[in-house]
Design a protein around this motif. Sequence first.
Motif, PDB file in Angstrom:
ATOM      1  N   LYS A  72      -4.768 -15.302   5.279  1.00 49.81           N
ATOM      2  CA  LYS A  72      -4.746 -13.369   4.001  1.00 49.81           C
ATOM      3  C   LYS A  72      -5.847 -14.031   2.752  1.00 49.81           C
ATOM      4  CE  LYS A  72      -0.894 -13.026   5.860  1.00 49.81           C
ATOM      5  NZ  LYS A  72      -0.816 -11.711   7.391  1.00 49.81           N
ATOM      6  N   GLN A  78      -9.109 -12.292   2.699  1.00 48.70           N
ATOM      7  CA  GLN A  78      -9.350 -10.994   3.320  1.00 48.70           C
ATOM      8  C   GLN A  78     -10.156 -10.872   2.306  1.00 48.70           C
ATOM      9  OE1 GLN A  78      -6.283 -11.620   4.004  1.00 48.70           O
ATOM     10  NE2 GLN A  78      -5.952  -9.863   5.789  1.00 48.70           N
ATOM     11  N   ASP A 133      -7.500  -3.982   6.074  1.00 47.78           N
ATOM     12  CA  ASP A 133      -6.724  -5.848   7.044  1.00 47.78           C
ATOM     13  C   ASP A 133      -7.062  -5.537   8.619  1.00 47.78           C
ATOM     14  OD1 ASP A 133      -6.052  -6.349   4.581  1.00 47.78           O
ATOM     15  OD2 ASP A 133      -4.024  -6.130   5.119  1.00 47.78           O
TER      16      ASP A 133
END
Length: 227
Positions: free
Chosen positions: A102, A104, A152
């Motif tokens: 996570k 990103q 994402d």
Amino acid sequence: MSFVRDKFSSKFFFFLVFAFLLIHVPIIGNYVKIINTLIHESGHAFFALFGGHVERISLFMNSEGATYSNQSTWIGSFFTSLAGYTFASFMAFLSFLLIGKKQQILLIDILLAFIFLNLIFWVRNPYGIFWLCSFAAAFLFLLIKGGQGFRDHLLLLIASVLLVDSVQSSYEILIISFVQPHAAGDAENLAQLTHIISAPIWGSFFFLQAIWFSYYGLKRGYYKIQN
């Protein structure tokens, strides 16, 4: 749990297949593939800085690239030649690892850093400058206008392109190293530097390391996301 696993397995498969198809679309495919070329040539450039000098990097419309550098030592030439394919494969691995964790935003920062470092210091040919500016502008626009879900998915697509093209390009150099060793680029450069290790062996090494990084990148990203 099995539903969640199937959902993410399908998503990973979809993005990998879509990335593979996308990079084979005429014109658009070459444009998209340059993200992997940028990473590949940047790998050469980063290692060339240790004991050497980078003159420039060129990015071409056919998705190929070239790094022009001077090296004063054998070890510098060796690692500079070795760095392109291995660095591209490592970045594909790192992209999936960061997505799985996570992270990103960190991945976005890394991609933009590659673009702006090349734009400021190395890339000087017209198409290369056009690609860097247009990709950076489109990338930033999509990130700003799109929501978190879109962001994402965009990053997952870029990671998939990096992975697929790193494997494909290393497979191509593997085939060339057997069929036309003297035209095998980095594999032939390493063969000339090492003498006893031939271009086909280096071509095989490039392909195997790409498969290894791809496997562990997908494994880390997949299991991190589903858990």
